[in-house]
Design a protein around this motif. Sequence first.
Motif, PDB file in Angstrom:
ATOM      1  N   GLY A  56       5.050  11.712   3.714  1.00  0.00           N
ATOM      2  CA  GLY A  56       4.339  12.857   4.283  1.00  0.00           C
ATOM      3  C   GLY A  56       4.836  14.157   3.702  1.00  0.00           C
ATOM      4  O   GLY A  56       6.053  14.364   3.568  1.00  0.00           O
ATOM      5  N   TYR A  57       3.910  15.039   3.332  1.00  0.00           N
ATOM      6  CA  TYR A  57       4.299  16.317   2.738  1.00  0.00           C
ATOM      7  C   TYR A  57       3.563  17.467   3.400  1.00  0.00           C
ATOM      8  O   TYR A  57       2.531  17.294   4.050  1.00  0.00           O
ATOM      9  CB  TYR A  57       4.046  16.324   1.224  1.00  0.00           C
ATOM     10  N   SER A  58       4.117  18.660   3.218  1.00  0.00           N
ATOM     11  CA  SER A  58       3.558  19.871   3.807  1.00  0.00           C
ATOM     12  C   SER A  58       3.592  20.982   2.775  1.00  0.00           C
ATOM     13  O   SER A  58       4.312  20.897   1.768  1.00  0.00           O
ATOM     14  CB  SER A  58       4.370  20.265   5.052  1.00  0.00           C
ATOM     15  N   GLN A  59       2.818  22.035   3.018  1.00  0.00           N
ATOM     16  CA  GLN A  59       2.811  23.172   2.095  1.00  0.00           C
ATOM     17  C   GLN A  59       3.817  24.219   2.574  1.00  0.00           C
ATOM     18  O   GLN A  59       3.746  24.673   3.719  1.00  0.00           O
ATOM     19  CB  GLN A  59       1.418  23.803   2.005  1.00  0.00           C
ATOM     20  N   ARG A  60       4.734  24.580   1.665  1.00  0.00           N
ATOM     21  CA  ARG A  60       5.756  25.551   2.030  1.00  0.00           C
ATOM     22  C   ARG A  60       5.921  26.596   0.927  1.00  0.00           C
ATOM     23  O   ARG A  60       5.653  26.317  -0.250  1.00  0.00           O
ATOM     24  CB  ARG A  60       7.085  24.845   2.292  1.00  0.00           C
ATOM     25  N   VAL A  61       6.397  27.753   1.329  1.00  0.00           N
ATOM     26  CA  VAL A  61       6.580  28.856   0.378  1.00  0.00           C
ATOM     27  C   VAL A  61       7.925  28.709  -0.309  1.00  0.00           C
ATOM     28  O   VAL A  61       8.966  28.572   0.343  1.00  0.00           O
ATOM     29  CB  VAL A  61       6.507  30.214   1.098  1.00  0.00           C
ATOM     30  N   ASP A  62       7.887  28.733  -1.642  1.00  0.00           N
ATOM     31  CA  ASP A  62       9.113  28.740  -2.441  1.00  0.00           C
ATOM     32  C   ASP A  62       9.642  30.170  -2.460  1.00  0.00           C
ATOM     33  O   ASP A  62       9.016  31.072  -3.030  1.00  0.00           O
ATOM     34  CB  ASP A  62       8.808  28.259  -3.859  1.00  0.00           C
ATOM     35  N   LYS A  63      10.772  30.398  -1.819  1.00  0.00           N
ATOM     36  CA  LYS A  63      11.290  31.760  -1.683  1.00  0.00           C
ATOM     37  C   LYS A  63      11.698  32.377  -3.012  1.00  0.00           C
ATOM     38  O   LYS A  63      11.787  33.605  -3.125  1.00  0.00           O
ATOM     39  CB  LYS A  63      12.466  31.764  -0.705  1.00  0.00           C
TER      40      LYS A  63
ATOM     41  N   VAL B 250       0.859  -1.185   0.000  1.00  0.00           N
ATOM     42  CA  VAL B 250       0.000   0.000   0.000  1.00  0.00           C
ATOM     43  C   VAL B 250       0.895   1.235   0.000  1.00  0.00           C
ATOM     44  O   VAL B 250       1.808   1.350   0.824  1.00  0.00           O
ATOM     45  CB  VAL B 250      -0.936   0.033   1.222  1.00  0.00           C
ATOM     46  N   TYR B 251       0.640   2.131  -0.932  1.00  0.00           N
ATOM     47  CA  TYR B 251       1.365   3.406  -1.000  1.00  0.00           C
ATOM     48  C   TYR B 251       0.442   4.497  -0.459  1.00  0.00           C
ATOM     49  O   TYR B 251      -0.682   4.679  -0.938  1.00  0.00           O
ATOM     50  CB  TYR B 251       1.768   3.718  -2.435  1.00  0.00           C
ATOM     51  N   ILE B 252       0.926   5.206   0.531  1.00  0.00           N
ATOM     52  CA  ILE B 252       0.097   6.211   1.200  1.00  0.00           C
ATOM     53  C   ILE B 252       0.803   7.559   1.193  1.00  0.00           C
ATOM     54  O   ILE B 252       1.978   7.660   1.550  1.00  0.00           O
ATOM     55  CB  ILE B 252      -0.201   5.796   2.655  1.00  0.00           C
ATOM     56  N   ASP B 253       0.077   8.584   0.766  1.00  0.00           N
ATOM     57  CA  ASP B 253       0.547   9.965   0.867  1.00  0.00           C
ATOM     58  C   ASP B 253      -0.279  10.676   1.933  1.00  0.00           C
ATOM     59  O   ASP B 253      -1.513  10.593   1.926  1.00  0.00           O
ATOM     60  CB  ASP B 253       0.390  10.694  -0.465  1.00  0.00           C
ATOM     61  N   ILE B 254       0.403  11.387   2.821  1.00  0.00           N
ATOM     62  CA  ILE B 254      -0.285  12.114   3.901  1.00  0.00           C
ATOM     63  C   ILE B 254       0.011  13.605   3.766  1.00  0.00           C
ATOM     64  O   ILE B 254       1.176  14.014   3.776  1.00  0.00           O
ATOM     65  CB  ILE B 254       0.164  11.618   5.288  1.00  0.00           C
ATOM     66  N   ASP B 255      -1.046  14.386   3.615  1.00  0.00           N
ATOM     67  CA  ASP B 255      -0.923  15.843   3.663  1.00  0.00           C
ATOM     68  C   ASP B 255      -0.904  16.219   5.139  1.00  0.00           C
ATOM     69  O   ASP B 255      -1.941  16.239   5.803  1.00  0.00           O
ATOM     70  CB  ASP B 255      -2.091  16.492   2.934  1.00  0.00           C
ATOM     71  N   LEU B 256       0.253  16.495   5.647  1.00  0.00           N
ATOM     72  CA  LEU B 256       0.452  16.658   7.087  1.00  0.00           C
ATOM     73  C   LEU B 256      -0.086  17.995   7.604  1.00  0.00           C
ATOM     74  O   LEU B 256      -0.176  18.977   6.845  1.00  0.00           O
ATOM     75  CB  LEU B 256       1.945  16.573   7.416  1.00  0.00           C
ATOM     76  N   PRO B 257      -0.435  18.042   8.887  1.00  0.00           N
ATOM     77  CA  PRO B 257      -0.774  19.336   9.496  1.00  0.00           C
ATOM     78  C   PRO B 257       0.437  20.267   9.428  1.00  0.00           C
ATOM     79  O   PRO B 257       1.568  19.828   9.217  1.00  0.00           O
ATOM     80  CB  PRO B 257      -1.118  18.966  10.942  1.00  0.00           C
TER      81      PRO B 257
END
Length: 409
Positions: A341-348, A272-279
């Motif tokens: 697991g991934y998060s949303q970050r600003v590309d400077k 099972v491949y799982i992607d988690i959009d982390l807090p």
Amino acid sequence: MALRFRKSVKILPGVRVNFGLKGASLNVGARGASVSIGKRGTYSNVSIPGTGISFREKISNNSRNERALKQQRLAEQQTTLSVVLNLLDDGNIEYKDENGNFLDKKIVTKIWQQQPDTVKNWLENESDKINDMDLITTIHYDMPKPYNEPQLEELEFDKEMPIEPKIREVKKPSFFKALFFPSSKQKYQVDLDNAKVDFQKQTEQYQSNLQNWEKEKNEFIKAQDELKANFSNLIRTDINTMSEYLEKVLQGLDWARETLVSYDINNLTNTVYIDIDLPEIEDIPQRTATIAATGKKLNIKNKTEKQLRLEYATHIHAIALRVAAYTFATLPSINLIVISGYSQRVDKSTANINDEYLYSVKFNKSDFSKLNFENIELIDPIKAFDNFENIKKMTETGIFKKIEPFQTN
């Protein structure tokens, strides 16, 4: 498919405080007032029944003067005003009435004299809301063992059974009404015949509905029996069954913060491949609060950046462990779970917000089962990753750098 998890806690804005012209209370309710006249003078008594709170104030040394009577009438017409307790950023309590006016210090003093425990309990609740670490660093404590035989949930046929009709009651005219108004007797007979006809139609419809209901119920029971007999095989081989039950299990869990999960089940490789959009780290409580020595305020401190980063790191590692544990326990044929697991970050360089992977880990069932599930509280989620093949770039102070996750085969 994407699953959306939400947990919301409805928090009351504050404790409502009632006070009268001669006193204050921490409860809203009925109120009473009286004036006592005795040898020592006239006293105004104000109380709220059921709260145990009352105030007694001396009015005059003359027990029979007009002022006493005026005070009595005033007390009998006593009104209550709502008061809200608000916690300030420095931990002090703000006492205001419903119109935003500050309470007199004497009333505040009486509140603390009469109901100190009530205000302290309110302070403790405010402290808990600030700390709010429930399920942040302990979200993995409920992990089930990976070698588990899932059980089919027993469902009940929830369609309501048709209600058997009753004949409409027709009121028979009285003797005198029938005597003086002959038409009422004829009308009664017509209404009675119509009621019988309607009842016959309703009965026929009821019998038809009942037959359909019984048929649906029998088909439901038959389908449940077949599913129960084949469940052990379906949960291991049928992609739709596996996906449906994994979704139910994950959605049934209690999540501390919004968590998005998407997964891909590969039956050929039992993976099972799982992607988690982390807090986000901003979702972690930013301050700590304790009751001050005086008991009348909170000591509030901002957490250090290092503390916040490490708490966040513990939380997102614990999420991966928990999701892996429940996936193994739900899908017995799966031997490998790859979680990224991934998060949303600003590309400077562009100021755009992009998804950046923070970790990617391969949990194999045999190694996962070596975790001590009898003492889960002793497991450090961050260090637990060292037992498995993983990709991450995290410093000792909890700073993450972007990584490329394991690819789906």
